[in-house]
Design a protein around this motif. Structure first.
Motif, mmCIF file in Angstrom:
data_model
loop_
_atom_site.group_PDB
_atom_site.id
_atom_site.type_symbol
_atom_site.label_atom_id
_atom_site.label_comp_id
_atom_site.label_asym_id
_atom_site.label_seq_id
_atom_site.Cartn_x
_atom_site.Cartn_y
_atom_site.Cartn_z
ATOM 1 N N TYR A 75 0.846 -1.200 -0.112
ATOM 2 C CA TYR A 75 -0.026 0.045 -0.014
ATOM 3 C C TYR A 75 0.869 1.059 -0.033
ATOM 4 O O TYR A 75 0.550 2.391 -0.472
ATOM 5 N N ASN A 76 2.237 0.968 0.780
ATOM 6 C CA ASN A 76 2.861 2.294 0.546
ATOM 7 C C ASN A 76 3.455 2.658 -0.804
ATOM 8 O O ASN A 76 4.042 3.842 -1.111
ATOM 9 N N LEU A 77 3.600 1.538 -1.802
ATOM 10 C CA LEU A 77 4.170 1.872 -2.980
ATOM 11 C C LEU A 77 3.081 1.980 -4.033
ATOM 12 O O LEU A 77 3.604 2.456 -5.158
ATOM 13 N N TYR A 78 1.909 1.607 -4.062
ATOM 14 C CA TYR A 78 0.981 1.685 -4.940
ATOM 15 C C TYR A 78 -0.433 2.490 -4.507
ATOM 16 O O TYR A 78 -0.859 1.868 -3.363
ATOM 17 N N GLU A 79 -1.151 3.056 -5.193
ATOM 18 C CA GLU A 79 -2.306 3.650 -4.972
ATOM 19 C C GLU A 79 -3.313 2.937 -5.722
ATOM 20 O O GLU A 79 -3.083 2.548 -6.766
ATOM 21 N N ASP A 80 -4.597 2.994 -5.313
ATOM 22 C CA ASP A 80 -5.789 2.894 -6.206
ATOM 23 C C ASP A 80 -5.579 1.300 -6.402
ATOM 24 O O ASP A 80 -5.832 0.849 -7.674
ATOM 25 N N ILE A 81 -5.509 0.424 -5.452
ATOM 26 C CA ILE A 81 -5.289 -0.972 -5.652
ATOM 27 C C ILE A 81 -6.134 -1.717 -4.630
ATOM 28 O O ILE A 81 -6.222 -1.191 -3.528
ATOM 29 N N ASP A 82 -6.555 -2.861 -4.792
ATOM 30 C CA ASP A 82 -7.266 -3.879 -3.776
ATOM 31 C C ASP A 82 -6.213 -5.060 -3.536
ATOM 32 O O ASP A 82 -5.745 -5.362 -4.650
ATOM 33 N N ILE A 83 -6.149 -5.374 -2.393
ATOM 34 C CA ILE A 83 -5.183 -6.418 -1.918
ATOM 35 C C ILE A 83 -6.069 -7.295 -1.202
ATOM 36 O O ILE A 83 -6.748 -7.387 -0.364
ATOM 37 N N PHE A 84 -5.848 -8.733 -1.562
ATOM 38 C CA PHE A 84 -6.304 -9.919 -1.088
ATOM 39 C C PHE A 84 -5.377 -10.833 -0.635
ATOM 40 O O PHE A 84 -4.462 -11.095 -1.301
ATOM 41 N N GLU A 85 -5.641 -11.769 0.351
ATOM 42 C CA GLU A 85 -4.963 -13.094 0.563
ATOM 43 C C GLU A 85 -5.842 -13.937 -0.132
ATOM 44 O O GLU A 85 -7.002 -14.193 0.028
ATOM 45 N N TYR A 86 -4.999 -14.947 -0.877
ATOM 46 C CA TYR A 86 -5.442 -16.075 -1.685
ATOM 47 C C TYR A 86 -4.581 -17.228 -1.856
ATOM 48 O O TYR A 86 -3.600 -17.015 -2.224
ATOM 49 N N GLN A 88 -1.601 -19.249 -1.166
ATOM 50 C CA GLN A 88 -0.278 -18.776 -0.674
ATOM 51 C C GLN A 88 0.217 -17.713 -1.364
ATOM 52 O O GLN A 88 1.441 -17.360 -1.343
ATOM 53 N N TYR A 89 -0.889 -16.710 -1.732
ATOM 54 C CA TYR A 89 -0.343 -15.426 -2.553
ATOM 55 C C TYR A 89 -1.010 -14.332 -1.968
ATOM 56 O O TYR A 89 -2.197 -14.191 -0.963
ATOM 57 N N ILE A 90 -0.539 -13.112 -2.374
ATOM 58 C CA ILE A 90 -1.306 -11.897 -2.067
ATOM 59 C C ILE A 90 -1.452 -11.379 -3.463
ATOM 60 O O ILE A 90 -0.559 -11.441 -4.238
ATOM 61 N N ILE A 91 -2.694 -11.133 -3.721
ATOM 62 C CA ILE A 91 -3.361 -10.745 -5.101
ATOM 63 C C ILE A 91 -3.229 -9.141 -4.993
ATOM 64 O O ILE A 91 -3.968 -8.409 -4.063
ATOM 65 N N LEU A 92 -2.999 -8.422 -5.893
ATOM 66 C CA LEU A 92 -2.962 -6.927 -6.288
ATOM 67 C C LEU A 92 -3.915 -6.859 -7.394
ATOM 68 O O LEU A 92 -3.756 -7.303 -8.568
ATOM 69 N N ASN A 93 -4.891 -6.200 -7.173
ATOM 70 C CA ASN A 93 -6.083 -5.722 -8.366
ATOM 71 C C ASN A 93 -6.044 -4.440 -8.701
ATOM 72 O O ASN A 93 -6.162 -3.654 -7.777
ATOM 73 N N SER A 94 -5.799 -4.081 -9.851
ATOM 74 C CA SER A 94 -5.688 -2.712 -10.375
ATOM 75 C C SER A 94 -6.397 -2.492 -11.668
ATOM 76 O O SER A 94 -6.413 -3.247 -12.437
#
Length: 254
Positions: A75-86, A88-94
């Motif tokens: 979240y410190n690196l990118y704006e306007d994204i959604d983050i989910f735990e899925y 064994q991964y973290i998903i970034l959706n933009s």
């Protein structure tokens, strides 16, 4: 209890875990509740929303995943994204392509102190496509501890390549064309040098810099590969055969 968990998950759109409280320290996503004269911890984490999937998707993998810490860093690196735990991964959706490249895993590692791999799954609006691309990444993960030439940032082209290598490796008739016995007897550093040379566009200078090798040392190793396998990596056809062979060799070790 399971029905209660399912009810909370549906209402909160979060992944819910409930277990007995035994005076342990609480995490930020945990709450203590009393129910039927017993004390429980309710743990709530964001989960991936399967409805109306749309946008650009990036998956981040760390062996010892700490969701809250990694989420803060991203979240410190990118704006306007959604983050989910899925899984064994973290998903970034933009909605847009993010400024993520081969240097990004290193940036995250400097903050989390954990080996980090990122894969770009492309722009997706169909769950079947998402699951298929995710399945390819699942196949690649075991290679991370074996194939040190594997980039920590994988594009769709990388996923395509590794899926093709996986299919080729399972084809017995193709395997009969490869001199695996000779490959097994070659020092892996030499094999990785050849792979790196190909991945650096058959460029001596780029490969020397990426491997911190003297130019003459690199040329010597390429000549050694030619001597041992009869493949001149400065030739497209020979480098193509070498690349498929060595990647199939690494895959077969799983």
């Amino acid at each position: 209890m399971q029905n209660l968990i399912e009810f909370f998950e549906k209402e909160t759109n979060k992944k819910i875990s409930i277990f007995e409280y035994s005076n342990q320290n609480l995490k930020s996503d945990q709450k203590v509740v009393n129910f039927n004269n017993k004390t429980y911890i309710i743990e709530m984490k964001d989960r991936f929303v399967f409805d109306n999937i749309n946008g650009h998707f990036y998956l981040i993998h760390q062996q010892n995943l700490e969701f809250d810490n990694l989420k803060r860093v991203v979240y410190n690196l990118y704006e306007d994204i959604d983050i989910f735990e899925y899984n064994q991964y973290i998903i970034l959706n933009s909605n847009d392509v993010l400024d993520i490249d081969c240097s990004t895993p290193g940036v995250i590692e400097s903050e989390t102190y954990s080996n980090t791999y990122i894969a770009y799954l492309g722009k997706i609006n169909d769950m079947d496509i998402f699951n298929f691309r995710l399945s390819i990444l699942d196949e690649i993960l075991p290679l991370l501890n074996i194939d040190t030439s594997l980039s920590k940032f994988m594009t769709l082209h990388d996923l395509t390549m590794y899926k093709a290598i996986s299919l080729i490796g399972k084809e017995k008739s193709f395997c009969n064309l490869i001199d695996f016995e000779s490959i097994k007897n070659i020092d892996e550093n030499l094999l990785h040098t050849g792979v790196s040379f190909i991945e650096n566009d058959l460029n001596i200078s780029k490969t020397s810099s990426s491997l911190f090798l003297h130019r003459n040392t690199l040329i010597y190793r390429l000549e050694k590969i030619k001597e041992l396998l009869g493949l001149d990596l400065k030739s497209f056809k020979d480098s193509f055969v070498f690349y498929l062979s060595i990647k199939s060799h690494f895959t077969s070790k799983l």
